[in-house]
Design a protein around this motif. Structure first.
Motif, PDB file in Angstrom:
ATOM      1  N   GLU A  51       0.891  -1.326  -0.028  1.00 13.29           N
ATOM      2  CA  GLU A  51       0.091   0.121  -0.023  1.00 13.29           C
ATOM      3  C   GLU A  51       0.935   1.281  -0.032  1.00 13.29           C
ATOM      4  O   GLU A  51       0.778   2.223  -0.713  1.00 13.29           O
ATOM      5  CB  GLU A  51      -1.089  -0.116   1.148  1.00 13.29           C
ATOM      6  N   ALA A  52       2.132   1.154   0.781  1.00 11.17           N
ATOM      7  CA  ALA A  52       2.860   2.411   0.734  1.00 11.17           C
ATOM      8  C   ALA A  52       3.618   2.511  -0.424  1.00 11.17           C
ATOM      9  O   ALA A  52       3.739   3.785  -0.693  1.00 11.17           O
ATOM     10  CB  ALA A  52       3.720   2.339   1.897  1.00 11.17           C
ATOM     11  N   ALA A  53       4.090   1.749  -1.033  1.00  7.68           N
ATOM     12  CA  ALA A  53       5.053   1.811  -2.375  1.00  7.68           C
ATOM     13  C   ALA A  53       4.290   1.811  -3.618  1.00  7.68           C
ATOM     14  O   ALA A  53       4.633   2.726  -4.519  1.00  7.68           O
ATOM     15  CB  ALA A  53       5.895   0.328  -2.263  1.00  7.68           C
ATOM     16  N   ALA A  54       2.969   1.443  -3.840  1.00  5.57           N
ATOM     17  CA  ALA A  54       2.423   1.459  -5.097  1.00  5.57           C
ATOM     18  C   ALA A  54       1.601   2.952  -5.196  1.00  5.57           C
ATOM     19  O   ALA A  54       0.290   3.070  -5.341  1.00  5.57           O
ATOM     20  CB  ALA A  54       1.290   0.404  -5.053  1.00  5.57           C
ATOM     21  N   LYS A  55       2.426   3.853  -5.178  1.00  6.76           N
ATOM     22  CA  LYS A  55       2.122   5.244  -5.272  1.00  6.76           C
ATOM     23  C   LYS A  55       2.803   6.089  -6.273  1.00  6.76           C
ATOM     24  O   LYS A  55       4.112   5.643  -6.234  1.00  6.76           O
ATOM     25  CB  LYS A  55       1.883   5.779  -4.017  1.00  6.76           C
ATOM     26  N   MET A  56       2.585   7.080  -6.859  1.00  7.12           N
ATOM     27  CA  MET A  56       3.410   8.081  -7.667  1.00  7.12           C
ATOM     28  C   MET A  56       4.334   8.636  -6.530  1.00  7.12           C
ATOM     29  O   MET A  56       4.214   8.753  -5.404  1.00  7.12           O
ATOM     30  CB  MET A  56       2.756   8.923  -8.223  1.00  7.12           C
ATOM     31  N   TYR A  57       5.366   9.189  -7.002  1.00 10.09           N
ATOM     32  CA  TYR A  57       6.412   9.785  -6.053  1.00 10.09           C
ATOM     33  C   TYR A  57       5.910  10.906  -5.358  1.00 10.09           C
ATOM     34  O   TYR A  57       6.224  10.958  -4.005  1.00 10.09           O
ATOM     35  CB  TYR A  57       7.725  10.191  -6.846  1.00 10.09           C
ATOM     36  N   ALA A  58       5.063  11.733  -5.772  1.00  3.33           N
ATOM     37  CA  ALA A  58       4.473  12.895  -5.111  1.00  3.33           C
ATOM     38  C   ALA A  58       3.737  12.420  -4.041  1.00  3.33           C
ATOM     39  O   ALA A  58       3.637  13.257  -2.794  1.00  3.33           O
ATOM     40  CB  ALA A  58       3.820  13.847  -5.957  1.00  3.33           C
ATOM     41  N   ASP A  59       3.348  11.171  -3.783  1.00  6.81           N
ATOM     42  CA  ASP A  59       2.426  10.791  -2.857  1.00  6.81           C
ATOM     43  C   ASP A  59       2.893   9.609  -1.764  1.00  6.81           C
ATOM     44  O   ASP A  59       2.298   9.335  -0.966  1.00  6.81           O
ATOM     45  CB  ASP A  59       1.313  10.040  -3.604  1.00  6.81           C
ATOM     46  N   LEU A  60       4.100   9.646  -2.000  1.00  6.36           N
ATOM     47  CA  LEU A  60       5.080   8.614  -1.072  1.00  6.36           C
ATOM     48  C   LEU A  60       4.915   9.433   0.350  1.00  6.36           C
ATOM     49  O   LEU A  60       5.211  10.314   0.421  1.00  6.36           O
ATOM     50  CB  LEU A  60       6.455   8.366  -1.611  1.00  6.36           C
ATOM     51  N   ASP A  61       4.869   8.471   1.421  1.00  8.12           N
ATOM     52  CA  ASP A  61       5.262   9.002   2.627  1.00  8.12           C
ATOM     53  C   ASP A  61       6.702   8.936   2.673  1.00  8.12           C
ATOM     54  O   ASP A  61       7.410   8.578   1.954  1.00  8.12           O
ATOM     55  CB  ASP A  61       4.752   7.993   3.825  1.00  8.12           C
ATOM     56  N   ASP A  62       7.174   9.711   3.848  1.00  4.97           N
ATOM     57  CA  ASP A  62       8.672  10.077   3.857  1.00  4.97           C
ATOM     58  C   ASP A  62       9.609   8.901   4.091  1.00  4.97           C
ATOM     59  O   ASP A  62      10.651   8.741   3.331  1.00  4.97           O
ATOM     60  CB  ASP A  62       8.969  10.793   5.190  1.00  4.97           C
ATOM     61  N   ALA A  63       9.120   7.790   4.916  1.00  3.74           N
ATOM     62  CA  ALA A  63       9.972   6.622   4.763  1.00  3.74           C
ATOM     63  C   ALA A  63       9.859   5.748   3.641  1.00  3.74           C
ATOM     64  O   ALA A  63      11.112   5.533   3.426  1.00  3.74           O
ATOM     65  CB  ALA A  63       9.377   5.556   5.897  1.00  3.74           C
ATOM     66  N   THR A  64       9.026   5.868   2.727  1.00 10.86           N
ATOM     67  CA  THR A  64       8.922   5.017   1.460  1.00 10.86           C
ATOM     68  C   THR A  64       9.564   5.733   0.464  1.00 10.86           C
ATOM     69  O   THR A  64      10.533   5.386  -0.112  1.00 10.86           O
ATOM     70  CB  THR A  64       7.479   4.764   0.935  1.00 10.86           C
ATOM     71  N   LYS A  65       9.644   7.311   0.554  1.00 12.70           N
ATOM     72  CA  LYS A  65      10.350   8.123  -0.332  1.00 12.70           C
ATOM     73  C   LYS A  65      11.839   7.700  -0.107  1.00 12.70           C
ATOM     74  O   LYS A  65      12.644   7.866  -0.879  1.00 12.70           O
ATOM     75  CB  LYS A  65       9.973   9.580  -0.199  1.00 12.70           C
ATOM     76  N   THR A  66      12.172   7.769   1.188  1.00 14.38           N
ATOM     77  CA  THR A  66      13.377   7.369   1.404  1.00 14.38           C
ATOM     78  C   THR A  66      14.157   6.324   0.774  1.00 14.38           C
ATOM     79  O   THR A  66      15.241   6.339   0.329  1.00 14.38           O
ATOM     80  CB  THR A  66      13.765   7.749   2.979  1.00 14.38           C
ATOM     81  N   LYS A  67      13.439   5.378   0.937  1.00 10.79           N
ATOM     82  CA  LYS A  67      13.878   4.210   0.230  1.00 10.79           C
ATOM     83  C   LYS A  67      13.652   4.161  -1.307  1.00 10.79           C
ATOM     84  O   LYS A  67      14.674   3.670  -1.934  1.00 10.79           O
ATOM     85  CB  LYS A  67      12.783   2.780   0.700  1.00 10.79           C
ATOM     86  N   VAL A  68      12.929   4.913  -2.012  1.00  9.50           N
ATOM     87  CA  VAL A  68      12.941   5.146  -3.327  1.00  9.50           C
ATOM     88  C   VAL A  68      14.244   5.997  -3.814  1.00  9.50           C
ATOM     89  O   VAL A  68      14.897   5.513  -4.434  1.00  9.50           O
ATOM     90  CB  VAL A  68      11.698   5.636  -3.792  1.00  9.50           C
ATOM     91  N   ASN A  69      14.351   6.992  -2.793  1.00 10.10           N
ATOM     92  CA  ASN A  69      15.634   7.902  -3.125  1.00 10.10           C
ATOM     93  C   ASN A  69      16.792   6.829  -3.032  1.00 10.10           C
ATOM     94  O   ASN A  69      17.788   7.262  -3.939  1.00 10.10           O
ATOM     95  CB  ASN A  69      15.819   8.819  -2.322  1.00 10.10           C
ATOM     96  N   ASP A  70      16.925   6.119  -1.946  1.00 11.70           N
ATOM     97  CA  ASP A  70      18.217   5.147  -1.963  1.00 11.70           C
ATOM     98  C   ASP A  70      18.313   4.235  -2.987  1.00 11.70           C
ATOM     99  O   ASP A  70      19.427   3.958  -3.543  1.00 11.70           O
ATOM    100  CB  ASP A  70      18.228   4.551  -0.584  1.00 11.70           C
ATOM    101  N   ALA A  71      17.213   3.586  -3.254  1.00  6.79           N
ATOM    102  CA  ALA A  71      17.268   2.597  -4.587  1.00  6.79           C
ATOM    103  C   ALA A  71      17.772   3.381  -5.825  1.00  6.79           C
ATOM    104  O   ALA A  71      18.550   2.886  -6.551  1.00  6.79           O
ATOM    105  CB  ALA A  71      15.764   1.950  -4.981  1.00  6.79           C
ATOM    106  N   ALA A  72      17.158   4.652  -6.168  1.00  6.07           N
ATOM    107  CA  ALA A  72      17.394   5.292  -7.342  1.00  6.07           C
ATOM    108  C   ALA A  72      19.026   5.647  -7.374  1.00  6.07           C
ATOM    109  O   ALA A  72      19.665   5.598  -8.283  1.00  6.07           O
ATOM    110  CB  ALA A  72      16.796   6.491  -7.366  1.00  6.07           C
ATOM    111  N   ALA A  73      19.505   5.917  -6.108  1.00  7.74           N
ATOM    112  CA  ALA A  73      20.833   6.453  -6.112  1.00  7.74           C
ATOM    113  C   ALA A  73      21.699   5.308  -6.434  1.00  7.74           C
ATOM    114  O   ALA A  73      22.762   5.191  -6.764  1.00  7.74           O
ATOM    115  CB  ALA A  73      21.253   7.157  -4.494  1.00  7.74           C
TER     116      ALA A  73
END
Length: 269
Positions: A35-57
C-alpha cells in the motif's frame, strides 16, 4: 520532510504499481508495504520516499553514463532487477539479469526486456535518446576503416569466419552492429597496448606474432610464416618486415596512432 530527488522521481514514475512494490520489497511485500509503495512519487510517505531515493541512488551509481547501455552494464543482477521493477534480489532466471546488446556478454537482453530497460534508463538518466552503445572510439574507427573487407574479417575471425561473421565484419565502422563494434574495440585496445608510442616502429615492437597479424588484417592467430610476423627495421631482430609489409604496417600504424608520419625508429620522434 524528505527532499525530493529528480532522478528518483523520473525513474519511479515510469514504473507501474507492481513494479514499484517489486523494486523495493520483491515478492515478499506485506500488505502495508504494498500500500505504501504503490503510489506516484509525490504521494509517497517520507519513509517510503527515502527507500525510493536510496534505490535510485544505488542503481544510478557513480554517474557519467553516456548511454543507457553504458549505465546498464554497471549493474549487477540484483540492481538490474531493481531498476526494471522486477524484484529486489538476484535471480539469474530473470530476463533482466542479462547484458545490453553490444556488451559482448554471453546472455543479452531480449527485445522486450531491452525495450523496457531503455524506458527506465531514459527516465533515470534524464535522457531523450538511449545513446550509442558501445560508444564510438575514434582510434578504433581510424584503424578499422583503413582495412579492406577481407582484412576486417581476418582481424576478428581469421580464416575460419562463418558466412554471418563475414557479413557482419566486412563493413565500415559506422555500419557495424553493436556486438561487432565491441569486438573491433577490444581488438583495437589490445593492439594499441598500454601506452604512448612515439613512432609506428616503437608501437609495432610491442606486439607479438598474433597481434601483428590482427593489426595488419592478416589473421587472428600466430603464424610464424606470415610476412607480418616480423620486426620493424631498426629493431636489430633477425626477421625484419619486407618493404611491402612495412609499408602496410606504416599505414595501419599511422591510422591507429593518429599520426601523419611513422616517426623515427629507433629513437622516437
Amino acid at each position: 520532510m524528505v527532499a525530493d530527488s529528480e532522478t528518483a522521481m523520473r525513474w519511479w514514475n515510469v514504473l507501474n504499481a507492481d513494479q514499484m512494490v517489486a523494486a523495493l520489497y520483491g515478492a515478499a511485500a506485506t500488505d502495508a508495504q504494498r500500500e505504501a509503495a504503490a503510489k506516484m512519487y509525490a504521494d509517497l510517505d517520507d519513509a517510503t520516499k527515502t527507500k525510493v531515493n536510496d534505490a535510485a541512488a544505488e542503481i544510478y551509481g557513480e554517474g557519467g553514463h553516456d548511454s543507457v547501455g553504458a549505465w546498464w552494464e554497471t549493474l549487477d543482477c540484483r540492481l538490474m532487477r531493481v531498476a526494471a521493477g522486477d524484484g529486489d534480489i538476484a535471480d539469474p532466471a530473470s530476463p533482466f539479469c542479462a547484458h545490453y546488446p553490444g556488451s559482448g556478454a554471453a546472455r543479452l537482453l531480449d527485445g522486450e526486456s531491452k525495450a523496457w530497460v531503455d524506458v527506465v534508463g531514459l527516465a533515470l538518466l534524464g535522457r531523450e535518446d538511449v545513446g550509442v552503445f558501445p560508444a564510438d572510439s575514434e582510434m578504433a574507427m581510424r584503424w578499422w576503416n583503413v582495412l579492406d573487407a577481407n582484412q576486417m574479417v581476418a582481424s576478428l575471425y581469421g580464416a575460419g569466419a562463418t558466412f554471418h561473421q563475414r557479413l557482419a565484419a566486412a563493413r565500415p565502422y559506422a555500419d557495424l552492429d553493436p556486438e561487432t563494434k565491441k569486438k573491433v574495440h577490444d581488438a583495437t585496445y589490445e593492439i594499441y597496448g598500454d601506452g604512448e608510442h612515439d613512432s609506428v616502429g616503437a608501437w609495432w615492437e610491442t606486439l607479438d606474432c598474433r597481434l601483428m597479424r590482427v593489426a595488419a588484417g592478416d589473421g587472428n592467430v600466430a603464424d610464424p610464416m606470415s610476412p607480418f610476423c616480423a620486426h620493424y627495421p631498426g629493431s636489430g631482430a633477425e626477421k625484419i618486415l619486407d618493404d611491402d609489409s612495412k609499408a602496410w604496417v606504416d599505414v595501419v600504424g599511422m591510422a591507429l596512432l593518429g599520426r601523419d608520419d611513422p616517426g623515427v625508429f629507433p629513437g622516437g620522434g
